[in-house]
Write an enzyme that holds these catalytic residues in place. Structure first.
Site, PDB file in Angstrom:
ATOM      1  N   ASP A   1      -3.646   4.329  -1.713  1.00  0.00           N
ATOM      2  CA  ASP A   1      -4.587   4.737  -0.660  1.00  0.00           C
ATOM      3  C   ASP A   1      -4.479   6.237  -0.430  1.00  0.00           C
ATOM      4  OD1 ASP A   1      -6.326   4.669   1.517  1.00  0.00           O
ATOM      5  OD2 ASP A   1      -4.764   4.036   2.923  1.00  0.00           O
TER       6      ASP A   1
ATOM      7  N   THR B   1     -10.421   3.870  11.026  1.00  0.00           N
ATOM      8  CA  THR B   1     -10.226   2.963  12.171  1.00  0.00           C
ATOM      9  C   THR B   1      -9.654   3.679  13.393  1.00  0.00           C
ATOM     10  OG1 THR B   1      -8.197   2.338  11.009  1.00  0.00           O
ATOM     11  CG2 THR B   1     -10.007   0.801  10.911  1.00  0.00           C
TER      12      THR B   1
ATOM     13  N   ASP C   1     -13.629  15.038  -2.693  1.00  0.00           N
ATOM     14  CA  ASP C   1     -13.742  16.375  -3.296  1.00  0.00           C
ATOM     15  C   ASP C   1     -14.992  16.374  -4.168  1.00  0.00           C
ATOM     16  OD1 ASP C   1     -13.095  18.984  -4.396  1.00  0.00           O
ATOM     17  OD2 ASP C   1     -10.985  18.566  -3.977  1.00  0.00           O
TER      18      ASP C   1
ATOM     19  N   LYS D   1       0.830  -1.209   0.000  1.00  0.00           N
ATOM     20  CA  LYS D   1       0.000   0.000   0.000  1.00  0.00           C
ATOM     21  C   LYS D   1       0.859   1.252   0.000  1.00  0.00           C
ATOM     22  CE  LYS D   1      -2.525   1.583   3.636  1.00  0.00           C
ATOM     23  NZ  LYS D   1      -2.458   3.059   3.657  1.00  0.00           N
TER      24      LYS D   1
ATOM     25  N   ARG E   1       2.634  -0.528  10.745  1.00  0.00           N
ATOM     26  CA  ARG E   1       3.712  -0.474  11.730  1.00  0.00           C
ATOM     27  C   ARG E   1       4.077  -1.805  12.384  1.00  0.00           C
ATOM     28  NH1 ARG E   1       0.857   4.739  14.198  1.00  0.00           N
ATOM     29  NH2 ARG E   1      -0.853   3.575  13.244  1.00  0.00           N
TER      30      ARG E   1
ATOM     31  N   LYS F   1      -7.316   8.246  -0.517  1.00  0.00           N
ATOM     32  CA  LYS F   1      -8.583   8.648   0.131  1.00  0.00           C
ATOM     33  C   LYS F   1      -9.129   9.960  -0.439  1.00  0.00           C
ATOM     34  CE  LYS F   1      -7.596   6.323   4.519  1.00  0.00           C
ATOM     35  NZ  LYS F   1      -6.154   6.036   4.360  1.00  0.00           N
TER      36      LYS F   1
HETATM   37  O1  C5P Z   1       0.526   1.212  10.900  1.00  0.00           O
HETATM   38  P1  C5P Z   1      -0.901   0.787  10.772  1.00  0.00           P
HETATM   39  O2  C5P Z   1      -1.087  -0.727  10.734  1.00  0.00           O
HETATM   40  O3  C5P Z   1      -1.813   1.435  11.782  1.00  0.00           O
HETATM   41  O4  C5P Z   1      -1.312   1.313   9.323  1.00  0.00           O
HETATM   42  C1  C5P Z   1      -2.622   1.261   8.836  1.00  0.00           C
HETATM   43  C2  C5P Z   1      -2.659   1.837   7.448  1.00  0.00           C
HETATM   44  O5  C5P Z   1      -3.988   1.747   6.948  1.00  0.00           O
HETATM   45  C3  C5P Z   1      -2.239   3.289   7.359  1.00  0.00           C
HETATM   46  O6  C5P Z   1      -1.493   3.427   6.155  1.00  0.00           O
HETATM   47  C4  C5P Z   1      -3.545   4.052   7.264  1.00  0.00           C
HETATM   48  O7  C5P Z   1      -3.430   5.201   6.450  1.00  0.00           O
HETATM   49  C5  C5P Z   1      -4.468   3.040   6.608  1.00  0.00           C
HETATM   50  N1  C5P Z   1      -5.892   3.165   6.926  1.00  0.00           N
HETATM   51  C6  C5P Z   1      -6.363   3.092   8.209  1.00  0.00           C
HETATM   52  N2  C5P Z   1      -7.716   3.235   8.464  1.00  0.00           N
HETATM   53  C7  C5P Z   1      -8.564   3.414   7.457  1.00  0.00           C
HETATM   54  C8  C5P Z   1      -8.096   3.456   6.139  1.00  0.00           C
HETATM   55  C9  C5P Z   1      -6.734   3.320   5.906  1.00  0.00           C
HETATM   56  O8  C5P Z   1      -5.586   2.894   9.146  1.00  0.00           O
HETATM   57  N3  C5P Z   1      -9.860   3.466   7.687  1.00  0.00           N
END
Ligand code: C5P
Length: 236
Positions: free
Chosen positions: A63, A124, A68, A37, A215, A65
């Site tokens: 991603d 999330t 607009d 991603k 992460r 998002k």
């Molecule tokens: O590091 P982590 O596992 O929290 O990363 C989650 C990834 O998913 C990030 O790149 C974040 O931008 C993306 N994301 C998210 N929640 C959403 C949509 C995308 O955490 N609803």
């Protein structure tokens, strides 16, 4: 990547401004993940060229998002289609006309090779209290279901949701929509800024198609081993 995987698959989020580091992560995790991603941090730092670099290792989930007016989002979708992403995101809260315009722009640009259009429902990182502050009536689950209906009726191929809404979405909309699920945390790993989380096995059992993990993989001492361990924990 509009088709469904045979079983729940893994996506690694390459969140860094450093294109060389992102490419190294992509190379390392490639044997264990279905896609990688590229999000706002990497795309804003490195631009569209980074997508081709990363796509040499795995298909790219772009991603960004989008949110607009329909004409602007359609133009943005046409622009990023030049990078040939496998999936892209826009915010469900942008409304039906915006989602329809995005889907049409993707079809006009790439036809059958177009990316899957995924609508982000409720991020999330939101708690119920944080969502209420934005003026939304009802909790996260109710709002996810509301935005999901709107997005799927407007032509989205799938949804981005937290692990905690998967089973409600499957009950309401069946197996067809692609469900892409961030907020995934293996036991013992740090939640960071995520709020509505679950373990990979739980999200898979609830019916996720793809788990997005950043992460817990990229901050691990050995990202390839961390990705391999999560992939091995998923049912085949
Ligand atoms: O590091 P982590 O596992 O929290 O990363 C989650 C990834 O998913 C990030 O790149 C974040 O931008 C993306 N994301 C998210 N929640 C959403 C949509 C995308 O955490 N609803």
């Amino acid at each position: 990547m509009r088709g469904k995987p045979n079983s729940t698959g893994l996506i690694t989020a390459l969140d860094t401004p450093d294109a060389a580091r992102a490419e190294a992560w992509a190379r390392a995790v490639a044997p264990h993940v279905g896609l990688v991603k590229v999000g706002l941090e990497l795309f804003c730092a490195a631009g569209p060229a980074v997508v081709a670099r990363i796509a040499a290792h795995r298909p790219v989930f772009l991603d960004l998002k989008f949110h607009d007016i329909p004409n602007t989002v359609a133009g943005a979708v046409r622009s990023v289609c030049a990078t040939r992403p496998a999936m892209l995101t826009l915010h469900g809260g942008g409304g039906g006309a915006m989602i329809e315009a995005a889907r049409r722009a993707a079809e006009d640009s790439l036809g059958e090779a177009r990316p899957a259009i995924l609508a982000v429902t409720v991020l999330t990182s939101f708690t119920a209290a944080g969502l209420a502050e934005t003026g939304v009536i009802g909790g996260p689950t109710q709002h996810v279901l509301r935005l999901a209906r709107l997005a799927l009726e407007a032509g989205a191929d799938g949804l981005v949701c937290s692990p905690q809404e998967i089973s409600r979405l499957r009950d309401a909309f069946g197996e067809a929509p692609l469900l892409v699920v961030p907020g995934v945390r293996p036991a013992g790993s740090d939640k960071g800024d995520q709020a509505r989380v679950a373990a990979p096995e739980e999200a898979a059992a609830a019916g996720a198609d793809w788990l997005v993990v950043g992460r817990p993989i990229t901050a691990a001492p050995d990202p390839a081993a961390a990705a391999a361990a999560i992939a091995a924990s998923l049912p085949r």
